[in-house]
Every structure is written in structure tokens, then in C-alpha cells.
Design a protein around this motif. Structure first.
Motif, mmCIF file in Angstrom:
data_model
loop_
_atom_site.group_PDB
_atom_site.id
_atom_site.type_symbol
_atom_site.label_atom_id
_atom_site.label_comp_id
_atom_site.label_asym_id
_atom_site.label_seq_id
_atom_site.Cartn_x
_atom_site.Cartn_y
_atom_site.Cartn_z
ATOM 1 N N LYS A 1 0.694 -1.138 0.018
ATOM 2 C CA LYS A 1 0.031 0.056 0.012
ATOM 3 C C LYS A 1 1.041 1.261 -0.160
ATOM 4 O O LYS A 1 1.659 1.421 1.111
ATOM 5 N N HIS A 2 0.740 2.063 -1.201
ATOM 6 C CA HIS A 2 1.709 3.145 -1.095
ATOM 7 C C HIS A 2 0.888 4.444 -0.650
ATOM 8 O O HIS A 2 -0.193 4.656 -1.296
ATOM 9 N N ASP A 3 1.557 5.267 0.133
ATOM 10 C CA ASP A 3 0.891 6.470 0.520
ATOM 11 C C ASP A 3 1.177 7.692 -0.377
ATOM 12 O O ASP A 3 2.182 8.046 -0.511
ATOM 13 N N GLY A 4 -0.011 8.083 -0.587
ATOM 14 C CA GLY A 4 -0.093 9.219 -1.869
ATOM 15 C C GLY A 4 -1.598 9.626 -2.012
ATOM 16 O O GLY A 4 -2.417 9.583 -0.974
ATOM 17 N N PHE A 5 -2.018 10.093 -2.942
ATOM 18 C CA PHE A 5 -3.480 10.694 -3.221
ATOM 19 C C PHE A 5 -3.957 9.394 -4.264
ATOM 20 O O PHE A 5 -3.344 9.501 -5.309
ATOM 21 N N ARG A 6 -4.992 8.909 -3.868
ATOM 22 C CA ARG A 6 -5.664 8.034 -4.755
ATOM 23 C C ARG A 6 -6.330 8.709 -5.769
ATOM 24 O O ARG A 6 -6.672 9.758 -5.684
ATOM 25 N N ALA A 7 -6.138 8.110 -6.993
ATOM 26 C CA ALA A 7 -6.625 8.775 -8.572
ATOM 27 C C ALA A 7 -6.957 7.582 -9.196
ATOM 28 O O ALA A 7 -6.437 6.804 -9.441
ATOM 29 N N LEU A 8 -8.080 7.900 -10.301
ATOM 30 C CA LEU A 8 -8.319 7.239 -11.403
ATOM 31 C C LEU A 8 -7.606 8.191 -12.470
ATOM 32 O O LEU A 8 -7.836 9.476 -12.467
ATOM 33 N N ALA A 9 -6.854 7.702 -13.201
ATOM 34 C CA ALA A 9 -6.382 8.382 -14.601
ATOM 35 C C ALA A 9 -7.116 8.093 -15.595
ATOM 36 O O ALA A 9 -7.052 6.940 -16.383
ATOM 37 N N HIS A 10 -7.658 8.979 -16.127
ATOM 38 C CA HIS A 10 -8.594 8.985 -17.443
ATOM 39 C C HIS A 10 -7.551 9.467 -18.553
ATOM 40 O O HIS A 10 -7.404 10.746 -18.624
ATOM 41 N N ILE A 11 -7.099 8.809 -19.447
ATOM 42 C CA ILE A 11 -6.119 8.835 -20.294
ATOM 43 C C ILE A 11 -6.594 8.683 -21.525
ATOM 44 O O ILE A 11 -7.180 7.793 -22.118
ATOM 45 N N THR A 12 -6.142 9.882 -22.571
ATOM 46 C CA THR A 12 -6.276 9.569 -23.790
ATOM 47 C C THR A 12 -5.135 10.258 -24.503
ATOM 48 O O THR A 12 -4.222 10.774 -23.699
ATOM 49 N N PRO A 13 -5.002 10.019 -25.922
ATOM 50 C CA PRO A 13 -3.881 10.650 -26.463
ATOM 51 C C PRO A 13 -3.401 12.049 -26.328
ATOM 52 O O PRO A 13 -2.548 12.687 -26.613
#
Length: 196
Positions: A26-38
């Protein structure tokens, strides 16, 4: 606007060994969903807010040249590879994306696939990207991994059922002596009072 919600692991008191599960640090940081397009990358918090900062990380993630949604943690690592939460909070150091799941790839919703199948897809998608750290997993030995996390002063581990759909049977086991928890509650209470 964003149909994907991050899975929320259930807090569990102690580690366990089970052949049906895999274990990740478990890495301590900010949880995020990365919505990626080109052409775009949006980092969405667990509460559905778009992170306004981390522009260099967002630009870097667009180089994946695919349309995908990754689940992970924005972290800043020190020279030994340990997450440094306060460096991240103060926006010091180079943030990276610690990716542990893939929810969508090129228009296909992957959340109903078994976890290990999704992790294989994730590994292929993020392979050799300099700003993405792929979340390696460990088989069966949750107790050993938890002891190692505690010995190394890491936040803890996450246990996930290997054949489950996204978010089903996820458990977080925190290191009760993790040094970077000290003073955090007071810090966030202060920030809330300042904002009001």
C-alpha cells in the motif's frame, strides 16, 4: 461526467495468508483514477474531483497513446523507493503514478474480468513508462509481506481476491506504527478550519 468510481478496500485489523488472494504494498499518496487519451489526461480523486496540479505527470501519462482508465496512487518516492507523503502534499519532488488496476481500455470496460487478467493487461499497457510504477503482487504470503512493510516503515498492504471483479474482496491492512501518520490528523483538521 466520470462513470468510474474507485473501489474502496475494507479495513482489516491483521494480515492473513490465503491462496485465493494476492497481496500488494500500500503506497501512501493521493488515490486517483487516471482518465487517459492521447490528447488528454485527467486525474480524478476518490471523491470525484479533478486534480488541478500534477500537470507534468498528466502530460507524461498521455504518452501511453491509448484510451484507458487506470486506478492507482499519485506518489513521490525518496531515493530508496519509499513514498514520502509530505513531499507530495507540499508538491516537492517528481510525482509518479503507482498503477494497480485497469478499468477500461480502448472503449472496453474491464471491471468484470478477474483481477489477475486485469493486472496482465495493466502490465502490458504501462510497460516501461518512466512515470508509472506497476504494482507488483505477491502470492499467498500476506503475513510475510505485511511484516516486511512494517519493517520498512511502509503504510501497509492490500489483499485482493485473485479471481474477483474490480473492487470485490479488497482489504487494506495498515501498519499501526507507520511513522508518516504522526501529526496527519491535526494537519488536516487545521486545513479544514482554515478553509471554513
Amino acid at each position: 461526467m466520470y462513470p468510474f468510481r474507485p473501489a474502496d478496500p475494507i479495513q482489516r485489523r491483521g494480515p492473513f495468508d490465503d491462496p485465493r488472494f494476492i497481496y500488494e504494498l500500500k503506497h501512501d499518496g493521493f488515490r486517483a483514477l487516471a482518465h487517459i487519451t492521447p490528447n488528454d489526461c485527467r486525474l480524478i480523486s476518490r471523491r470525484g474531483n479533478v486534480y488541478k496540479s500534477f500537470s507534468s505527470l498528466r502530460e507524461s501519462l498521455m504518452s501511453l497513446k491509448c484510451e484507458t482508465v487506470l486506478d492507482g496512487e499519485i506518489v513521490v518516492l525518496d531515493g530508496t523507493g519509499r513514498p514520502q507523503f509530505y513531499e507530495l502534499l507540499r508538491r516537492r519532488g517528481e510525482p509518479i503514478f503507482y498503477a494497480f488496476d485497469v478499468l477500461m481500455l480502448d472503449g472496453q470496460d474491464l471491471r468484470s474480468l478477474p483481477l489477475l487478467e486485469r493486472k496482465n493487461i495493466l502490465r502490458r499497457v504501462v510497460r516501461k513508462h518512466r512515470r508509472i510504477l506497476y504494482a507488483r503482487h505477491f502470492e499467498q504470503n500476506g503475513c510475510d509481506l505485511f511484516r516486511l512493510a512494517c519493517d520498512q516503515d511502509l503504510e501497509g498492504i492490500v489483499a485482493k481476491r485473485r479471481d474477483a471483479v474490480y473492487g470485490e474482496d479488497w482489504f487494506k491492512i495498515r501498519n499501526p506504527n507507520y511513522s508518516q501518520y504522526e501529526g496527519r490528523q491535526e494537519l488536516f483538521e487545521k486545513r479544514v478550519k482554515t478553509a471554513v
